[in-house]
Write an enzyme that holds these catalytic residues in place. Structure first.
Site, PDB file in Angstrom:
ATOM      1  N   ARG A 178     -13.062  -8.276   0.417  1.00  0.00           N
ATOM      2  CA  ARG A 178     -13.270  -9.615  -0.140  1.00  0.00           C
ATOM      3  C   ARG A 178     -12.570 -10.666   0.719  1.00  0.00           C
ATOM      4  O   ARG A 178     -11.391 -10.533   1.058  1.00  0.00           O
ATOM      5  CB  ARG A 178     -12.702  -9.645  -1.563  1.00  0.00           C
ATOM      6  CG  ARG A 178     -12.718 -11.009  -2.245  1.00  0.00           C
ATOM      7  CD  ARG A 178     -14.115 -11.424  -2.632  1.00  0.00           C
ATOM      8  NE  ARG A 178     -14.068 -12.588  -3.517  1.00  0.00           N
ATOM      9  CZ  ARG A 178     -15.119 -13.325  -3.810  1.00  0.00           C
ATOM     10  NH1 ARG A 178     -16.306 -13.018  -3.299  1.00  0.00           N
ATOM     11  NH2 ARG A 178     -15.013 -14.362  -4.625  1.00  0.00           N
ATOM     12  N   GLU A 231       3.904  18.050 -24.412  1.00  0.00           N
ATOM     13  CA  GLU A 231       2.821  17.067 -24.394  1.00  0.00           C
ATOM     14  C   GLU A 231       3.265  15.759 -23.754  1.00  0.00           C
ATOM     15  O   GLU A 231       2.569  15.190 -22.909  1.00  0.00           O
ATOM     16  CB  GLU A 231       2.304  16.823 -25.805  1.00  0.00           C
ATOM     17  CG  GLU A 231       1.125  15.844 -25.839  1.00  0.00           C
ATOM     18  CD  GLU A 231       0.576  15.643 -27.242  1.00  0.00           C
ATOM     19  OE1 GLU A 231      -0.417  16.299 -27.572  1.00  0.00           O
ATOM     20  OE2 GLU A 231       1.148  14.830 -27.992  1.00  0.00           O
TER      21      GLU A 231
END
Length: 379
Positions: free
Chosen positions: A266, A240
């Site tokens: 931007r 895991e």
């Protein structure tokens, strides 16, 4: 595996996830609801059965292919909670069953898990025992036909939606961690009660507490031998911790690409904001975190594929990706300024999700402790 094959596996998974797993995500997040449609789509695409043998309903893909698919899935799927739910189901629960269940038990439960018809949870933590499993209070006493379980589990991913729970309990309290055993407990068993826990992030991943009161479990549902639970737990945690967050390298890549687009589009003070070192440096650091994480992921996967122990590398990988993921999301919010702080862009959700990465499956502090112990720095 060739570079072209790796790229194709990632691209296919990325396109699939983007098309099938993101619908209604904002509402699901607000309502803390499970992404059932995304789960079903992932099952249909084979993501839930990649580790399972073909004879038991899976596809038995090599580990390297699994990871390429998960990287692409992580980039295309914006639902990080769904990714966590899938990872707990596969890496914790299926690992326990594949390597420690009897053949009869495998045949009974793995086909449903591989096809996504049944969801599994991994119940270890308790109100008074998290990483300190030697203080586990849940008990399993023997009976003529098996065991009776009593206790309380908490912080269990998938618990509210699971059809079965992999439960760890003490069969010999005097032996501490060496007295633990593991069991498969059907969610519908008499005496099992689940309550849901609401969270700040990863909201579509259903987390809950499990109350076990006089729950009868037949001996055939025990995993491994009695008293082998700690070994099974270590085994599952290695898998895991190593691979649960692998898709988040894809998530980080997705966030980074949004930042690149923002830096180009931007404009301030007469130029694109990417021309400012303070902006471009943030994005360079994002790229480095992803590339370093990928290199470490490949190293862990290569060692796991040979059957050698990889506990130390697993903790290193979990530590790196979880902290890199959170920092990348913090930087992405900062780079987008005031709009990054709004719900409009979804970056605040990405950040809320990333905070959980440093907590579940062992906190960053626990990972550092494990690494230090395995290095011989501390006991």
């Amino acid at each position: 595996m060739t570079v072209s094959v790796r790229s194709q596996l990632q691209a296919d998974a990325r396109r699939f996830a983007a098309a099938r797993c993101n619908s209604g995500l904002e509402q699901l997040d607000r309502e803390q609801a499970f992404n059932r449609a995304g789960w079903t789509a992932a099952a249909e695409h084979g993501l839930l059965g990649m580790r399972v043998p073909v004879a038991l309903g899976g596809t038995a893909r090599p580990l390297g292919e699994q990871l390429e698919i998960l990287l692409g899935f992580g980039e295309g799927c914006e639902d990080n909670g769904l990714i966590l739910a899938l990872g707990a189901h596969v890496w914790a629960c299926q690992s326990a069953l594949l390597d420690y269940a009897s053949d009869d038990l495998k045949a009974a439960v793995l086909p449903g898990l591989a096809r996504g018809h049944v969801i599994a949870s991994h119940a270890v933590s308790e109100p008074g025992a998290g990483s300190d499993v030697s203080n586990m209070a849940t008990r399993a006493r023997t009976t003529a036909s098996g065991y009776v379980l009593d206790g309380d589990k908490t912080w269990v991913t998938n618990a509210p939606i699971a059809g079965l729970h992999v439960v760890f309990a003490s069969t010999d309290p005097s032996a501490g961690s060496r007295g633990l055993s593991a069991f498969v407990v059907p969610a519908a068993s008499s005496g099992v009660r689940v309550t849901t826990i609401e969270k700040m992030g990863l909201c579509t991943a259903q987390m809950g507490s499990i109350e076990l009161r006089e729950v009868e479990v037949p001996s055939r549902n025990r995993l491994g031998e009695e008293g082998q639970g700690f070994t099974i737990l270590q085994h599952c945690m290695a898998w895991e911790r190593a691979f649960l967050l692998a898709p988040m390298l894809g998530s980080m890549t997705r966030v980074m690409r949004r930042c690149v687009e923002q830096a180009r589009r931007r404009r301030q003070f007469g130029q694109a904001i990417g021309e400012f070192d303070s902006v471009s440096n943030l994005i360079v650091e994002m790229r480095m975190r992803v590339e370093l994480g990928r290199a470490l992921l490949d190293k862990v996967a290569a060692q796991a594929a040979t059957g050698r122990a990889f506990h130390e590398l697993a903790s290193m990988l979990k530590l790196h990706i979880s902290e890199a993921w959170q920092q990348t999301c913090v930087d992405a919010v900062q780079l987008h300024g005031a709009r990054g702080f709004t719900r409009e862009l979804g970056l605040e959700r990405e950040l809320r999700d990333a905070v959980g990465g440093r907590i579940f499956s062992g906190t960053s502090e626990i990972q550092r402790r494990i690494i230090a112990q395995l290095m011989g720095v501390r006991r």
